[in-house]
Design a protein around this motif. Structure first.
Motif, PDB file in Angstrom:
ATOM      1  N   ARG A   1      16.280 -19.394 -10.169  1.00  8.53           N
ATOM      2  CA  ARG A   1      17.554 -20.019  -9.809  1.00  8.53           C
ATOM      3  C   ARG A   1      18.465 -20.092 -11.049  1.00  8.53           C
ATOM      4  O   ARG A   1      19.657 -19.844 -10.970  1.00  8.53           O
ATOM      5  CB  ARG A   1      17.293 -21.411  -9.225  1.00  8.53           C
ATOM      6  CG  ARG A   1      18.469 -21.997  -8.488  1.00  8.53           C
ATOM      7  CD  ARG A   1      18.119 -23.253  -7.685  1.00  8.53           C
ATOM      8  NE  ARG A   1      17.249 -24.213  -8.364  1.00  8.53           N
ATOM      9  CZ  ARG A   1      15.960 -24.441  -8.054  1.00  8.53           C
ATOM     10  NH1 ARG A   1      15.392 -23.797  -7.068  1.00  8.53           N
ATOM     11  NH2 ARG A   1      15.247 -25.320  -8.725  1.00  8.53           N
ATOM     12  N   MET A   2      17.887 -20.417 -12.210  1.00 11.36           N
ATOM     13  CA  MET A   2      18.664 -20.469 -13.451  1.00 11.36           C
ATOM     14  C   MET A   2      19.202 -19.081 -13.819  1.00 11.36           C
ATOM     15  O   MET A   2      20.351 -18.938 -14.242  1.00 11.36           O
ATOM     16  CB  MET A   2      17.813 -21.023 -14.596  1.00 11.36           C
ATOM     17  CG  MET A   2      17.571 -22.519 -14.498  1.00 11.36           C
ATOM     18  SD  MET A   2      16.378 -23.123 -15.709  1.00 11.36           S
ATOM     19  CE  MET A   2      17.143 -22.695 -17.234  1.00 11.36           C
ATOM     20  N   ARG A   3      18.368 -18.061 -13.639  1.00 12.65           N
ATOM     21  CA  ARG A   3      18.813 -16.687 -13.925  1.00 12.65           C
ATOM     22  C   ARG A   3      19.994 -16.319 -13.041  1.00 12.65           C
ATOM     23  O   ARG A   3      20.962 -15.706 -13.494  1.00 12.65           O
ATOM     24  CB  ARG A   3      17.677 -15.700 -13.670  1.00 12.65           C
ATOM     25  CG  ARG A   3      16.681 -15.617 -14.770  1.00 12.65           C
ATOM     26  CD  ARG A   3      15.764 -14.431 -14.542  1.00 12.65           C
ATOM     27  NE  ARG A   3      14.525 -14.648 -15.238  1.00 12.65           N
ATOM     28  CZ  ARG A   3      13.354 -14.839 -14.648  1.00 12.65           C
ATOM     29  NH1 ARG A   3      13.260 -14.834 -13.337  1.00 12.65           N
ATOM     30  NH2 ARG A   3      12.285 -15.045 -15.355  1.00 12.65           N
TER      31      ARG A   3
ATOM     32  N   GLU B   1      11.320 -18.390 -21.567  1.00 13.35           N
ATOM     33  CA  GLU B   1      10.859 -18.394 -20.169  1.00 13.35           C
ATOM     34  C   GLU B   1       9.330 -18.388 -20.097  1.00 13.35           C
ATOM     35  O   GLU B   1       8.743 -19.108 -19.287  1.00 13.35           O
ATOM     36  CB  GLU B   1      11.429 -17.190 -19.420  1.00 13.35           C
ATOM     37  CG  GLU B   1      12.893 -17.326 -19.076  1.00 13.35           C
ATOM     38  CD  GLU B   1      13.406 -16.119 -18.316  1.00 13.35           C
ATOM     39  OE1 GLU B   1      12.686 -15.107 -18.187  1.00 13.35           O
ATOM     40  OE2 GLU B   1      14.555 -16.195 -17.837  1.00 13.35           O
TER      41      GLU B   1
ATOM     42  N   THR C   1      22.086 -18.407 -11.534  1.00 13.79           N
ATOM     43  CA  THR C   1      23.232 -19.251 -11.874  1.00 13.79           C
ATOM     44  C   THR C   1      23.972 -18.718 -13.096  1.00 13.79           C
ATOM     45  O   THR C   1      25.209 -18.661 -13.113  1.00 13.79           O
ATOM     46  CB  THR C   1      22.776 -20.697 -12.150  1.00 13.79           C
ATOM     47  OG1 THR C   1      22.085 -21.182 -11.009  1.00 13.79           O
ATOM     48  CG2 THR C   1      23.939 -21.595 -12.475  1.00 13.79           C
TER      49      THR C   1
END
Length: 190
Positions: free
Chosen positions: A179-181, A164, A183
């Motif tokens: 957003r990835m975290r 990250e 998801t």
């Protein structure tokens, strides 16, 4: 293609034992079904359940091997509760029983019953000690596996945090990372 400079420690599940390495290139008997060659979404649940079953069985085998090995290395000893009678005591007991034949047979039956009870009690104590030792060794095995899993989890968190940071340094938007975290269900310390 640009090379990443992520520090990736050896994330080998082999160091944790092959319990956690279902995808090491060797196909197992549980995953060689015709369904495993296709990755259709409707078969995913079945594949996952097969793989979980395989892992549970493998884990149980590893645990049993560990317990058996520890029992071999640490044999169970059961001491006698009372020392065996001396020969002189046995002779005195036999000499004092100079009665009729039925008295002798009653005494012999009583001694037989006492010997059988003593043997049964000894077996019971021995079995109880074995059960306790097995529980102790199982606990030791599971504790060791949990410690290894915790170390692996911390290592993976460190790798994710490093990735990250590198993505942010290269200009990847922080909102996309967030957003990835969300998801993937990752809750990382910033």
């Amino acid at each position: 293609m640009e090379r990443s400079h992520l520090y990736l420690p050896t994330l080998s599940y082999a160091t944790m034992g092959h319990v956690y390495a279902p995808y090491n290139g060797i196909s197992s008997p549980a995953t060689t079904s015709p369904l495993s060659s296709s990755s259709k979404p409707e078969h995913i649940e079945e594949l996952v359940s097969q793989q979980l079953h395989h892992l549970k069985m493998h884990y149980a085998d590893e645990e049993q091997r560990y317990v058996d090995q520890m029992l071999l290395e640490n044999p169970i000893v059961v001491e006698r509760r009372a020392p065996p009678p001396l020969k002189s005591e046995i002779v005195v007991d036999q000499g004092s029983n100079s009665g009729s034949g039925s008295d002798r047979s009653d005494v012999k039956e009583a001694k037989d019953a006492q010997r059988q009870r003593a043997e049964s009690c000894r077996k019971s104590r021995y079995n109880n000690k074995i059960k306790k030792a097995k529980l102790r060794f199982r606990h030791k095995f599971v504790s060791g596996q949990l410690k290894k899993s915790a170390v692996m989890l911390n290592t993976m968190r460190d790798v994710i945090a490093q990735a990250e940071r590198q993505l942010l340094d290269r200009g990847f938007p922080a909102s996309a990372l967030e957003r990835m975290r969300t998801t993937f269900g990752l809750e990382m310390e910033h």
